[in-house]
Design an enzyme around this catalytic site. Structure first.
Site, PDB file in Angstrom:
ATOM      1  N   HIS A   1      44.198  44.384  39.451  1.00  0.00           N
ATOM      2  CA  HIS A   1      43.714  43.461  38.406  1.00  0.00           C
ATOM      3  C   HIS A   1      42.989  44.181  37.274  1.00  0.00           C
ATOM      4  O   HIS A   1      42.625  43.554  36.286  1.00  0.00           O
ATOM      5  CB  HIS A   1      42.753  42.440  39.029  1.00  0.00           C
ATOM      6  CG  HIS A   1      43.357  41.685  40.161  1.00  0.00           C
ATOM      7  ND1 HIS A   1      42.982  41.891  41.471  1.00  0.00           N
ATOM      8  CD2 HIS A   1      44.316  40.743  40.195  1.00  0.00           C
ATOM      9  CE1 HIS A   1      43.699  41.106  42.247  1.00  0.00           C
ATOM     10  NE2 HIS A   1      44.512  40.401  41.508  1.00  0.00           N
TER      11      HIS A   1
ATOM     12  N   HIS B   1      38.097  35.094  37.573  1.00  0.00           N
ATOM     13  CA  HIS B   1      39.138  35.930  38.197  1.00  0.00           C
ATOM     14  C   HIS B   1      38.919  37.400  37.803  1.00  0.00           C
ATOM     15  O   HIS B   1      38.604  37.690  36.636  1.00  0.00           O
ATOM     16  CB  HIS B   1      40.519  35.446  37.745  1.00  0.00           C
ATOM     17  CG  HIS B   1      41.639  36.093  38.489  1.00  0.00           C
ATOM     18  ND1 HIS B   1      42.119  37.344  38.146  1.00  0.00           N
ATOM     19  CD2 HIS B   1      42.349  35.701  39.566  1.00  0.00           C
ATOM     20  CE1 HIS B   1      43.097  37.673  38.975  1.00  0.00           C
ATOM     21  NE2 HIS B   1      43.258  36.695  39.851  1.00  0.00           N
TER      22      HIS B   1
ATOM     23  N   GLU C   1      40.863  39.865  37.079  1.00  0.00           N
ATOM     24  CA  GLU C   1      41.626  40.357  35.920  1.00  0.00           C
ATOM     25  C   GLU C   1      40.967  39.886  34.621  1.00  0.00           C
ATOM     26  O   GLU C   1      40.828  40.656  33.658  1.00  0.00           O
ATOM     27  CB  GLU C   1      43.072  39.840  35.975  1.00  0.00           C
ATOM     28  CG  GLU C   1      43.875  40.299  34.772  1.00  0.00           C
ATOM     29  CD  GLU C   1      45.093  39.448  34.487  1.00  0.00           C
ATOM     30  OE1 GLU C   1      45.801  39.065  35.434  1.00  0.00           O
ATOM     31  OE2 GLU C   1      45.336  39.157  33.298  1.00  0.00           O
TER      32      GLU C   1
ATOM     33  N   THR D   1      47.419  37.233  32.692  1.00  0.00           N
ATOM     34  CA  THR D   1      48.854  37.531  32.843  1.00  0.00           C
ATOM     35  C   THR D   1      49.608  36.533  33.719  1.00  0.00           C
ATOM     36  O   THR D   1      50.799  36.322  33.525  1.00  0.00           O
ATOM     37  CB  THR D   1      49.040  38.941  33.454  1.00  0.00           C
ATOM     38  OG1 THR D   1      48.344  39.005  34.699  1.00  0.00           O
ATOM     39  CG2 THR D   1      48.550  40.023  32.525  1.00  0.00           C
TER      40      THR D   1
ATOM     41  N   SER E   1      45.146  33.920  45.619  1.00  0.00           N
ATOM     42  CA  SER E   1      46.007  34.617  44.663  1.00  0.00           C
ATOM     43  C   SER E   1      46.361  33.680  43.509  1.00  0.00           C
ATOM     44  O   SER E   1      46.955  32.613  43.712  1.00  0.00           O
ATOM     45  CB  SER E   1      47.279  35.088  45.380  1.00  0.00           C
ATOM     46  OG  SER E   1      48.330  35.211  44.460  1.00  0.00           O
TER      47      SER E   1
HETATM   48  S1  SF4 Z   1      52.065  39.586  38.875  1.00  0.00           S
HETATM   49 FE1  SF4 Z   1      52.583  40.694  36.997  1.00  0.00          FE
HETATM   50  S2  SF4 Z   1      50.602  41.285  36.166  1.00  0.00           S
HETATM   51 FE2  SF4 Z   1      50.242  40.776  38.301  1.00  0.00          FE
HETATM   52  S3  SF4 Z   1      50.478  42.700  39.416  1.00  0.00           S
HETATM   53 FE3  SF4 Z   1      52.478  41.726  39.407  1.00  0.00          FE
HETATM   54  S4  SF4 Z   1      53.579  42.596  37.648  1.00  0.00           S
HETATM   55 FE4  SF4 Z   1      51.374  43.005  37.398  1.00  0.00          FE
END
Ligand code: SF4
Length: 295
Positions: free
Chosen positions: A84, A134, A136, A172, A232
């Site tokens: 993240h 979160h 990230e 993301t 998650s």
């Molecule tokens: S879901 Fe997308 S942003 Fe998250 S770890 Fe996987 S590839 Fe990377």
């Protein structure tokens, strides 16, 4: 686990997996990096779980990879940044402690961090469409300058003293449709007071593909099972995408399946979050098939 299926339902049940699901390249990459590092170091600390999946974290713990909640808890000399990512302030603190860093930040998350930093340096007030708590998003906030905010609610944006320049990015793993809706609402809330609005698409394409495939399968299913960590974000999004369409259950392991979910269902769809190990998905599929056949 209960086996409640009536024989009359058993022969009809079909279990189908989404065309895109499970471990993404970012998580596979993070696990590979940390697995390799674990062979070279006796102990590695990670600030929070390396990925949001209990099974993956438990497996790594066997190789000496320990989860800590803050820098003060790090006892060894090696620390891993999770997939993240981390804010620059934290990276400076790590550097000051002279710890060795294993960086597993997903490249897609890194691109979002760079986008946040670029907006901030160009004089934009950054708005991050995402969950402020979160990991990230906490990292993105660190890269996005002093006045950045993270929210899922446009009312929070409308309350701000409006700057001349606004920049918008997304966590993301948010959904494409919700990000578009948010942008639309922001535009209505801030124009014509704002002179310049810059939008950068930082959504993860792996997440988008999984959501589209889940949506497609949900439309053809009587029941959707989403496999992944309850904590998650991308797994939760998959459940959110499917649940308005069909009965949906988010589970982390096959042990959470309840036989009565299958009653009266013919087509069962299975998808899985980007941090869900292949073994967990296979176990769920096998359990569903076994329930369906009455084995
Ligand atoms: S879901 Fe997308 S942003 Fe998250 S770890 Fe996987 S590839 Fe990377």
């Amino acid at each position: 686990m209960s086996f409640l299926l009536e024989p009359k339902y058993m022969a009809k049940v079909e279990v189908k997996k989404a065309r895109e699901f499970g471990l993404c390249f970012g998580v596979r990459r993070a696990i590979k990096i940390i697995d390799k590092a674990a062979k070279e170091h006796q102990e590695i600390a990670t600030l929070g779980p390396i990925v949001h999946n209990r099974l993956v974290v438990a497996k790594l713990a066997d190789s000496g990879v320990k989860v800590v909640n803050d820098l003060g808890q790090v006892q060894g000399r090696v620390i891993a940044i999770t997939s993240h990512g981390a804010p620059p302030q934290l990276l400076s603190q790590i550097q000051a402690r002279k710890l060795q860093v294993i960086d597993t930040t997903c490249p897609t998350v890194r691109s979002a961090q760079k986008a946040a930093q670029k907006l901030a340096l160009s004089g934009f007030r950054v708005i991050i469409f995402g969950e402020a708590t979160h990991p990230e998003v906490k990292g993105l906030l660190g890269w996005a300058g002093n006045n950045a905010i993270a929210t899922l609610n446009v009312d929070e944006v409308a309350k701000l003293e409006l700057p001349r320049r606004f920049g918008i990015i997304s966590q993301t793993t948010q959904s494409n449709a919700k990000f578009v809706e948010f942008i639309d609402e922001v535009i209505r809330a801030v124009f014509p007071d704002v002179q310049e609005l810059r939008i950068i698409n930082t959504l993860c394409q792996e997440t988008r593909k999984r959501q589209e495939a889940a949506l497609e399968l949900a439309g053809k299913s009587d029941l959707m099972i989403v496999v992944g960590g309850h904590n998650s974000a991308n797994t939760q999004r998959l459940a959110e995408v499917c649940s308005p369409i069909v009965e949906t259950h988010l589970i982390e392991t096959a042990a959470e399946i309840k036989g009565d979910w299958l009653l009266g269902k013919q087509y069962i769809g299975v998808t899985a979050g980007a941090s869900t190990p292949d073994e967990a998905i296979e176990e769920v599929v096998l359990t569903l098939k076994s329930l369906a056949s009455g084995d």
